[in-house]
Design a protein around this motif. Structure first.
Motif, PDB file in Angstrom:
ATOM      1  N   ASP A 143      -4.833   8.775  -3.048  1.00 47.91           N
ATOM      2  CA  ASP A 143      -5.480   7.506  -2.693  1.00 47.91           C
ATOM      3  C   ASP A 143      -5.014   6.382  -3.622  1.00 47.91           C
ATOM      4  N   VAL A 144      -3.722   6.120  -3.583  1.00 50.19           N
ATOM      5  CA  VAL A 144      -3.062   5.175  -4.489  1.00 50.19           C
ATOM      6  C   VAL A 144      -2.469   4.013  -3.688  1.00 50.19           C
ATOM      7  N   LEU A 145      -2.515   2.819  -4.272  1.00 48.33           N
ATOM      8  CA  LEU A 145      -1.888   1.635  -3.691  1.00 48.33           C
ATOM      9  C   LEU A 145      -0.399   1.586  -4.024  1.00 48.33           C
ATOM     10  N   VAL A 146       0.373   0.978  -3.123  1.00 45.62           N
ATOM     11  CA  VAL A 146       1.762   0.626  -3.409  1.00 45.62           C
ATOM     12  C   VAL A 146       1.834  -0.885  -3.562  1.00 45.62           C
ATOM     13  N   ILE A 147       2.348  -1.339  -4.696  1.00 48.18           N
ATOM     14  CA  ILE A 147       2.633  -2.766  -4.899  1.00 48.18           C
ATOM     15  C   ILE A 147       4.146  -2.892  -4.894  1.00 48.18           C
ATOM     16  N   THR A 148       4.685  -3.527  -3.869  1.00 49.67           N
ATOM     17  CA  THR A 148       6.135  -3.535  -3.690  1.00 49.67           C
ATOM     18  C   THR A 148       6.704  -4.940  -3.807  1.00 49.67           C
ATOM     19  N   ASP A 204      -1.675   0.870   5.371  1.00 48.05           N
ATOM     20  CA  ASP A 204      -2.994   0.361   4.975  1.00 48.05           C
ATOM     21  C   ASP A 204      -3.207   0.379   3.468  1.00 48.05           C
ATOM     22  N   ARG A 205      -2.136   0.636   2.701  1.00 52.63           N
ATOM     23  CA  ARG A 205      -2.304   0.713   1.247  1.00 52.63           C
ATOM     24  C   ARG A 205      -1.168   0.023   0.484  1.00 52.63           C
ATOM     25  N   THR A 206      -0.458  -0.894   1.172  1.00 57.40           N
ATOM     26  CA  THR A 206       0.678  -1.568   0.536  1.00 57.40           C
ATOM     27  C   THR A 206       0.416  -3.054   0.379  1.00 57.40           C
ATOM     28  N   VAL A 207       0.715  -3.565  -0.814  1.00 57.36           N
ATOM     29  CA  VAL A 207       0.761  -5.003  -1.078  1.00 57.36           C
ATOM     30  C   VAL A 207       2.229  -5.377  -1.244  1.00 57.36           C
ATOM     31  N   THR A 208       2.734  -6.221  -0.349  1.00 65.01           N
ATOM     32  CA  THR A 208       4.122  -6.672  -0.410  1.00 65.01           C
ATOM     33  C   THR A 208       4.181  -8.018  -1.110  1.00 65.01           C
ATOM     34  N   VAL A 209       4.996  -8.102  -2.146  1.00 60.09           N
ATOM     35  CA  VAL A 209       5.187  -9.330  -2.923  1.00 60.09           C
ATOM     36  C   VAL A 209       6.548  -9.919  -2.575  1.00 60.09           C
ATOM     37  N   ASN A 210       6.573 -11.228  -2.317  1.00 56.35           N
ATOM     38  CA  ASN A 210       7.837 -11.876  -1.976  1.00 56.35           C
ATOM     39  C   ASN A 210       7.746 -13.352  -2.377  1.00 56.35           C
ATOM     40  N   ALA A 211       8.852 -14.077  -2.188  1.00 54.16           N
ATOM     41  CA  ALA A 211       8.888 -15.496  -2.556  1.00 54.16           C
ATOM     42  C   ALA A 211      10.111 -16.150  -1.940  1.00 54.16           C
ATOM     43  N   LEU A 212      10.102 -17.481  -1.940  1.00 53.21           N
ATOM     44  CA  LEU A 212      11.266 -18.242  -1.506  1.00 53.21           C
ATOM     45  C   LEU A 212      12.425 -18.149  -2.493  1.00 53.21           C
ATOM     46  N   PRO A 229       8.295  -0.816   2.335  1.00 55.37           N
ATOM     47  CA  PRO A 229       7.307   0.260   2.259  1.00 55.37           C
ATOM     48  C   PRO A 229       6.142   0.101   3.227  1.00 55.37           C
ATOM     49  N   ALA A 230       5.745  -1.127   3.529  1.00 53.32           N
ATOM     50  CA  ALA A 230       4.607  -1.342   4.436  1.00 53.32           C
ATOM     51  C   ALA A 230       4.887  -0.844   5.847  1.00 53.32           C
ATOM     52  N   THR A 231       6.156  -0.577   6.174  1.00 52.76           N
ATOM     53  CA  THR A 231       6.502  -0.073   7.499  1.00 52.76           C
ATOM     54  C   THR A 231       6.614   1.447   7.534  1.00 52.76           C
TER      55      THR A 231
END
Length: 404
Positions: free
Chosen positions: A210-215, A241-249, A233-235
């Motif tokens: 029961d762990v989150l992925v921060i990608t 339901d357990r992934t936070v995707t980090v991105n930027a311009l 990873p979110a795909t």
């Protein structure tokens, strides 16, 4: 090799009195990467240390930003992002990765760059006493982010030259204290692309514990494996339901100074990120979010051209480094190359060697020790960045030939 944790105590005794640092801040240094940029400026060196382009961003972004300022879009946007920009991010994700649907109203938080997105995620979703798994070598922000959130980083090694990890070591890193694992793909500093098989293993372990992925996927379009080379990873089944995707311009559109980033996560997780983000920075720059709408609307050909251009830069620099005598691990993604320095620096002092390159050769790099918990693990490594014009890279190559 068993997984390791970063030390939780400072290397030196704390300062007493009013000048005392917090126990958290005492456990890490200022950014080595940004320090090397300051040295590059002081010595007039070619800066292949900090990862920022020395070429222009797309004209569409500049025109959109100027138009927004002229239209007086200069006040606070909605804290978690202007609606038009959030909608544009969601639409771009759907085009790039068919089947990945993002609700712009509840699953996106716009931040002041990916850097703030990462710390807002950690502070919003991780508690003191939790553990956060990091792959090592790691981008230097991740460890301090975990520490600032009160968590304990636990390390899993990526092994040169292909930067694979040991399945048994990864399994051993998970426990009932694990809250999250940080995945950076394409990877800084190694250029590794996490494979579908590796992500499937991570999915299995995250579901079991029961762990989150921060990608961190800020280099998603700068990769050299072709269509489908980057797997968000979110795909991956089991991680939706357990992934936070980090991105930027910043990297994709050559606007590292604009500081416009975002997170994509299920609504329940986004709620925690939004609350934390609100009290960290309130919001990202309104006119630059308007320019972000233009960025999200660029055609698919832009991303193909981007990858082709970076492949040419990669090959130019890697060929030059190999010619001089560096041991080169040619990256599959991102815009960095990790080099073994044993042939040129047998003493194995990466910091001294990097400083010599700046002051005597006129090229700034990053010492490898800054990417490891134990500096000794990076003593024979330095990192070069290649988001530069060909003229800049050719000048760096010319200066580096003095080492041969």
């Amino acid at each position: 090799m068993a997984s390791q944790t970063l030390p939780s105590q400072p290397d030196s005794a704390p300062v007493a009195g009013v000048a005392r640092l917090s126990a958290k801040a005492a456990t890490f240094t200022e950014s080595v990467i940004r320090d090397m940029t300051r040295l590059a400026v002081a010595h007039g060196a070619v800066n292949l240390a900090q990862g920022f382009p020395d070429f222009a961003c797309p004209v569409e972004l500049k025109e959109a930003a100027k138009a927004a300022i002229d239209a007086d879009d200069n006040q606070y946007a909605i804290t978690w992002g202007a609606p038009a920009f959030r909608a544009a991010v969601a639409a771009k994700v759907a085009r790039a990765y068919p089947g990945w649907t993002v609700d712009p109203d509840s699953e996106i938080c716009v931040t002041c760059g990916a850097t703030e997105a990462m710390i807002a995620t950690m502070l919003g979703l991780v508690d003191p006493g939790d553990e956060v798994i990091l792959f090592e070598p790691f981008y230097e922000n991740y460890g301090p982010d975990a520490i600032l959130s009160g968590a304990q980083p636990r390390l899993v090694s990526l092994r040169a030259p292909d930067w694979t990890f040991d399945e048994a070591e990864l399994r051993a890193a998970f426990s009932d204290r694990t809250r999250a694992i940080v995945v950076n793909t394409p990877h800084n500093p190694t250029g590794k692309m996490f494979t579908r098989a590796e992500l499937d293993l991570i999915a299995e372990l995250c579901q079991r514990h029961d762990v989150l992925v921060i990608t961190d996927e800020i280099y998603e379009h700068i990769q050299y494996l072709g269509h489908g080379g980057h797997v968000p990873p979110a795909t991956v089944p089991g991680l939706e339901d357990r992934t936070v995707t980090v991105n930027a311009l910043s990297k994709t559109y050559a606007v590292t100074g604009w500081r416009v980033g975002w997170t994509i996560a299920p609504a329940a997780l986004t709620a925690g990120i939004r609350k934390t983000h609100d009290f960290l920075t309130v919001g990202a720059a309104a006119p630059l979010q308007a320019a972000g709408v233009a960025a999200m609307g660029l055609p698919a050909s832009y991303y193909t051209g981007l990858a082709d251009a970076y492949r040419a830069r990669r090959d130019l620099l890697c060929d030059a480094l190999a010619e001089v005598g560096f041991g080169v691990s040619r990256p599959d993604g991102a815009y960095y190359v990790m080099c073994d320095t044993r042939a040129l620096d047998p003493a194995g002092d990466d910091v001294a060697f990097a400083k010599r390159l700046v002051s005597e050769i006129g090229v700034a790099t990053v010492p490898g020790s800054s990417f490891f918990a134990d500096p000794a693990d990076g003593r024979h490594i330095i990192r070069f960045a290649f988001p530069k014009r060909h003229e800049t890279l050719l000048e760096a190559a010319s200066r580096l030939r003095k080492l041969a």
